[in-house]
Scaffold this motif. Structure first.
Motif, short mmCIF file in Angstrom:
data_model
loop_
_atom_site.label_atom_id
_atom_site.label_comp_id
_atom_site.label_asym_id
_atom_site.label_seq_id
_atom_site.Cartn_x
_atom_site.Cartn_y
_atom_site.Cartn_z
N GLU A 54 -0.78 9.46 -4.46
CA GLU A 54 -1.84 9.21 -4.05
C GLU A 54 -2.54 10.82 -3.99
O GLU A 54 -3.70 11.11 -3.96
CB GLU A 54 -2.01 8.50 -2.59
CG GLU A 54 -3.39 7.68 -2.68
CD GLU A 54 -3.06 6.64 -1.49
OE1 GLU A 54 -4.06 6.89 -0.67
OE2 GLU A 54 -2.13 5.84 -1.52
N ASP A 101 4.13 12.35 -3.85
CA ASP A 101 2.97 11.40 -3.53
C ASP A 101 2.00 11.15 -4.54
O ASP A 101 1.13 12.02 -4.80
CB ASP A 101 2.42 11.37 -2.31
CG ASP A 101 1.48 10.53 -1.72
OD1 ASP A 101 1.36 9.37 -2.25
OD2 ASP A 101 0.84 10.61 -0.74
N TRP A 110 -3.32 12.51 -6.96
CA TRP A 110 -4.53 12.04 -7.78
C TRP A 110 -5.93 12.79 -6.76
O TRP A 110 -6.79 13.07 -7.45
CB TRP A 110 -4.64 10.58 -7.66
CG TRP A 110 -5.89 10.01 -8.17
CD1 TRP A 110 -6.07 9.81 -9.57
CD2 TRP A 110 -7.06 9.51 -7.42
NE1 TRP A 110 -7.31 9.42 -9.75
CE2 TRP A 110 -8.03 9.31 -8.37
CE3 TRP A 110 -7.55 9.58 -6.00
CZ2 TRP A 110 -9.45 8.87 -8.11
CZ3 TRP A 110 -8.62 9.33 -5.86
CH2 TRP A 110 -9.75 8.85 -6.85
N ARG A 150 0.81 -1.13 0.08
CA ARG A 150 0.08 -0.08 -0.02
C ARG A 150 0.95 1.32 0.15
O ARG A 150 2.00 1.22 0.44
CB ARG A 150 -0.86 -0.15 1.03
CG ARG A 150 -1.94 -1.25 1.12
CD ARG A 150 -2.77 -1.32 2.15
NE ARG A 150 -3.70 -2.38 2.07
CZ ARG A 150 -3.57 -3.64 2.34
NH1 ARG A 150 -2.58 -4.01 2.68
NH2 ARG A 150 -4.42 -4.43 2.21
N SER A 151 0.08 2.32 -0.51
CA SER A 151 1.33 3.44 -0.48
C SER A 151 1.64 4.12 0.66
O SER A 151 2.76 4.43 0.97
CB SER A 151 0.36 4.81 -1.07
OG SER A 151 -0.95 5.02 -0.43
N TRP A 152 1.07 3.72 1.89
CA TRP A 152 1.58 4.18 3.30
C TRP A 152 2.72 3.25 3.99
O TRP A 152 3.42 3.51 4.69
CB TRP A 152 0.56 4.55 4.37
CG TRP A 152 -0.17 3.40 4.55
CD1 TRP A 152 0.06 2.18 5.15
CD2 TRP A 152 -1.62 2.95 3.62
NE1 TRP A 152 -1.05 1.23 5.34
CE2 TRP A 152 -2.02 1.74 4.38
CE3 TRP A 152 -2.40 3.48 2.68
CZ2 TRP A 152 -3.22 1.01 3.99
CZ3 TRP A 152 -3.54 2.75 2.65
CH2 TRP A 152 -3.85 1.78 3.13
#
Length: 146
Positions: A104, A102, A107, A88-90
């Motif tokens: 995310e 980042d 977006w 996941r991104s985190w």
């Protein structure tokens, strides 16, 4: 008195075997249909009950021990699926240094910008359409007399 005890034990064995067959999983049946097991227990109560208990306990023991299960000819048990771990991104290493790095965050910002533009367009369309429609109705425009 001992005849009654043996009869009760015999009856308990048959009832236990019947109930166990009815509630059994496919793996416990050892490739034989439930109907056959039920008929074997009903028509040959002692032999059928003992056979069922031996076969089902062996299958359950193999399943608990993690032994390979035989599902039938020609295929065996399929290999377990292996998927790459989802990151996941985190959880990424290293974490983004700033909001510009980042994807995310970028977006989400783009979605917010599009929403503001859409709301602004809808707001101006309502303002432009509103008074023009009212003026047209007052002057009789758009009304066809026949």
């Amino acid at each position: 008195m001992s005849k009654v005890v043996f009869f009760v034990l015999y009856l308990a064995l048959v009832v236990y075997a019947l109930v166990d067959v009815i509630q059994a999983d496919e793996e416990d049946l050892h490739g034989i249909q439930k109907g056959f097991w039920i008929l074997a227990i009903v028509f040959l109560p002692l032999a059928g009950s003992i056979a069922w208990i031996v076969v089902s306990n062996g299958a359950r023991r193999r399943r608990r021990s993690g032994g390979e299960q035989v599902t039938g000819f020609p295929a065996g048990q399929p290999a377990p699926a292996r998927y790459p771990r989802r990151v996941r991104s985190w959880e990424q290493d290293p974490a983004p240094a700033g909001p510009e790095d980042d994807p995310e965050f970028l977006w989400l910002m783009e979605q917010a910008r599009r929403k503001r533009e859409r709301e602004a367009r809808e707001g101006t369309e309502r303002v432009e359409d509103g008074p023009a429609e009212e003026n047209g109705r007052r002057r009789g425009e758009g009304h066809v007399e026949g």
